[in-house]
Design a protein around this motif. Structure first.
Motif, PDB file in Angstrom:
ATOM      1  N   THR A 201      47.997  20.865  68.999  1.00  0.00           N
ATOM      2  CA  THR A 201      47.492  20.145  68.896  1.00  0.00           C
ATOM      3  C   THR A 201      47.503  19.544  67.687  1.00  0.00           C
ATOM      4  O   THR A 201      47.412  17.870  67.037  1.00  0.00           O
ATOM      5  N   LYS A 202      47.839  20.004  66.234  1.00  0.00           N
ATOM      6  CA  LYS A 202      47.764  20.096  64.667  1.00  0.00           C
ATOM      7  C   LYS A 202      49.525  19.213  65.171  1.00  0.00           C
ATOM      8  O   LYS A 202      49.413  17.988  64.422  1.00  0.00           O
TER       9      LYS A 202
ATOM     10  N   LYS B  95      45.116  18.560  73.902  1.00  0.00           N
ATOM     11  CA  LYS B  95      43.911  19.051  73.423  1.00  0.00           C
ATOM     12  C   LYS B  95      42.952  19.914  74.646  1.00  0.00           C
ATOM     13  O   LYS B  95      41.990  20.367  73.901  1.00  0.00           O
TER      14      LYS B  95
ATOM     15  N   ARG C 235      51.398  17.788  67.664  1.00  0.00           N
ATOM     16  CA  ARG C 235      51.223  16.394  69.188  1.00  0.00           C
ATOM     17  C   ARG C 235      49.249  15.662  68.924  1.00  0.00           C
ATOM     18  O   ARG C 235      48.721  16.222  69.944  1.00  0.00           O
ATOM     19  N   PRO C 236      48.811  15.968  68.262  1.00  0.00           N
ATOM     20  CA  PRO C 236      47.552  15.330  67.658  1.00  0.00           C
ATOM     21  C   PRO C 236      47.457  14.206  69.263  1.00  0.00           C
ATOM     22  O   PRO C 236      46.008  13.804  69.423  1.00  0.00           O
ATOM     23  N   ASN C 237      48.089  13.801  69.603  1.00  0.00           N
ATOM     24  CA  ASN C 237      47.742  12.224  70.465  1.00  0.00           C
ATOM     25  C   ASN C 237      47.773  13.173  72.130  1.00  0.00           C
ATOM     26  O   ASN C 237      47.866  12.492  72.943  1.00  0.00           O
ATOM     27  N   ASP C 238      48.217  14.399  72.349  1.00  0.00           N
ATOM     28  CA  ASP C 238      49.043  14.621  73.713  1.00  0.00           C
ATOM     29  C   ASP C 238      47.756  15.657  73.506  1.00  0.00           C
ATOM     30  O   ASP C 238      46.979  16.794  73.493  1.00  0.00           O
ATOM     31  N   LYS C 239      47.182  14.802  74.728  1.00  0.00           N
ATOM     32  CA  LYS C 239      45.823  15.191  75.420  1.00  0.00           C
ATOM     33  C   LYS C 239      45.280  16.569  76.712  1.00  0.00           C
ATOM     34  O   LYS C 239      44.434  17.154  75.939  1.00  0.00           O
TER      35      LYS C 239
END
Length: 489
Positions: free
Chosen positions: A114-115, A124, A117-121
């Motif tokens: 998540t760090k 998350k 790829r912060p936009n990877d739903k």
């Protein structure tokens, strides 16, 4: 890093091309659910090109499918080491850690993704789900420390449970299991009915009291002319369990059985299996035996379906009571002082005696090492000596280990279960280590036969009966498994 560069320089274009061919072929076998063949081909791809994180991640997934969690973890870690931007490698490592009940380690991998790829739903979602589980486990642990002395069995008020007029299923007679009750129960289950919760709770309370009085190693005498049957894993495959009784006769004082662990999980009729087995244990306590398997544990039950199935068919309270009962299941059985039967296998030490097994304090969740862990988790290997377990728990033991153990304890051979075998059984270690697995077409996918062993008291020579899977209602295996498992696919 220089070693990696060196390797990349020495991998020829021909090797790279051949490796891709092996990977493509392996993927096809994976799709057909022939995971062992897929593993062989991924291995060949890795031999041709040891620098591809994809090959390691793919083999890791195949190892997960064959329950080789230790190997799966090692391959996923290698994939991550080769390419720290390869998200699937982190997912595979998280799945392997979860399969071993190592939720915090899994959470670290999701956190890293998540760090990165912060936009990877999707990342998350997996992080949030895993985080919930870690917090839930920590909360339950805190409660259990505060409430250590409380037993679920002591809190059940059977008198307060009323039997509704519309209930038409079997009833205990004066609170006791009878043969009539068992026959009606099996018919009820065949027709997808449900045992009334009052009788279900009564069976669990009575069976817990019975097992509490048993040693960790149970000695089983068998008369010279008496037949005795040993069955392996049934894994919630109730209709295949019924087929065993069809082929070999119902349990009775003249037809004794030992079921060698992993009664539940994966198959979606685990509740039906366990109440049938517990019912026969109460009916014929001296002629029906049950050993604990690695799936008679809270972590496995939460992952692979039993916990979810009990909560769906009954309640969370009953799921907790099952955990209490499983903690008291015997760990091994010694038949006629000649054959030791356990779910997993032998030990990382050479000096383990039957007397030590008998004295194991088993009323707990399986530890991560030591004799209790190894009885539930270990596997045989063809070569001498010992090796780290492919599962990441227990050990692998060779023919010399088996020979030494038998000599020390004056035994003829061992019977264990725990592993899917194409023919339902396998004879290894010069005939001294027998595996029996009784769940045919395991998980509705593996295509294996099931088997059981019969022997008599005079010569104790094992005879094998194999059989195919029988049809079951349209409820797929793993229907109640943790939703997290589907997230990892």
């Amino acid at each position: 890093m220089s070693l990696e560069i060196q390797q990349k320089q020495t991998t020829s274009p021909e090797d790279l091309e051949q490796a891709e061919k092996f990977k493509t072929e392996a993927n096809e076998y994976f799709k057909k659910q022939d995971y062992n063949r897929a593993i062989d081909l991924y291995t060949k791809a890795i031999e041709k090109n040891p620098n591809s994180s994809v090959y390691y991640a793919n083999r890791s997934f195949a190892y997960l499918k064959t329950e080789c969690f230790g190997y799966a973890l090692a391959d996923a870690s290698k994939a991550v080491e080769l390419d720290k931007s390869y998200v699937k490698g982190f997912y595979r490592r998280a799945a392997a850690n979860m399969s071993l009940g190592k939720w915090k380690e899994a959470l670290k991998d999701f956190e890293y993704v998540t760090k990165m790829r912060p936009n990877d739903k999707d990342a998350k979602l997996k992080y949030n789900e895993c985080n919930k589980i870690v917090k839930k486990i920590a909360f339950e642990k805190a409660i259990s420390v505060d409430d250590k002395k409380k037993n679920i069995a002591d809190t059940i008020n059977l008198d307060a449970m009323t039997i509704e007029n519309e209930y038409t299923g079997p009833e205990l007679e004066d609170g006791k299991v009878t043969l009539k009750f068992m026959k009606e129960l099996m018919e009820l289950y065949k027709n997808e009915g449900k045992l009334h919760r009052k009788f279900a709770y009564k069976i669990l309370i009575d069976i817990k009291a019975y097992f509490m009085a048993q040693p960790s190693l149970v000695d089983v005498p068998i008369g010279d002319d008496d037949k005795f049957t040993v069955c392996g894993d049934v894994h919630g495959q109730f209709y295949d369990l019924m087929n065993i009784f069809e082929l070999n006769g119902l349990p009775s004082e003249k037809n004794p059985y030992l079921f060698n662990g992993d009664f539940v999980d994966r198959g979606s009729f685990s509740v039906e299996c366990i109440f049938t087995l517990f019912g026969f244990k109460l009916l014929y306590p001296n002629h029906f035996f049950m050993s604990r398997g690695n799936h008679e544990s809270a972590t496995m039950n939460q992952m692979y379906g039993f916990d979810g199935e009990v909560k769906s068919k009954y309640s969370a309270q009953m799921a907790e009571l099952f955990t209490e009962v499983y903690n008291w299941l015997p760990l091994a059985h010694c038949l006629n002082k000649r054959v030791l039967v356990m779910h997993g296998g032998l030990f990382s030490r050479d000096d383990v005696t039957l007397d030590e097994i008998r004295k194991i304090d088993r009323n707990r969740q399986p530890p991560e090492e030591g004799p209790m862990c190894e009885l539930l988790w270990s596997d045989p290997q063809p070569q001498n000596g010992r090796a780290p377990s492919k599962r990441g728990v227990g050990c692998q033991f060779g023919p010399d280990v088996t020979e030494n153990f038998l000599k020390l304890n004056k035994l003829d051979y061992i019977i264990r279960s725990h592993e899917v075998k194409n023919d339902g059984y396998e004879v290894a270690h010069n005939g001294k280590c027998i595996t029996v697995f009784s769940a045919p077409n395991y998980c509705d996918t593996m295509g294996n036969k099931g088997a059981f062993i019969t022997l008599n008291g005079r010569d104790m020579i094992p005879k094998y009966t194999t059989y195919e899977a029988v049809p079951h209602p349209n409820v797929k295996a793993m229907a109640y498994a943790s939703s997290f498992l589907s997230l990892m696919c």
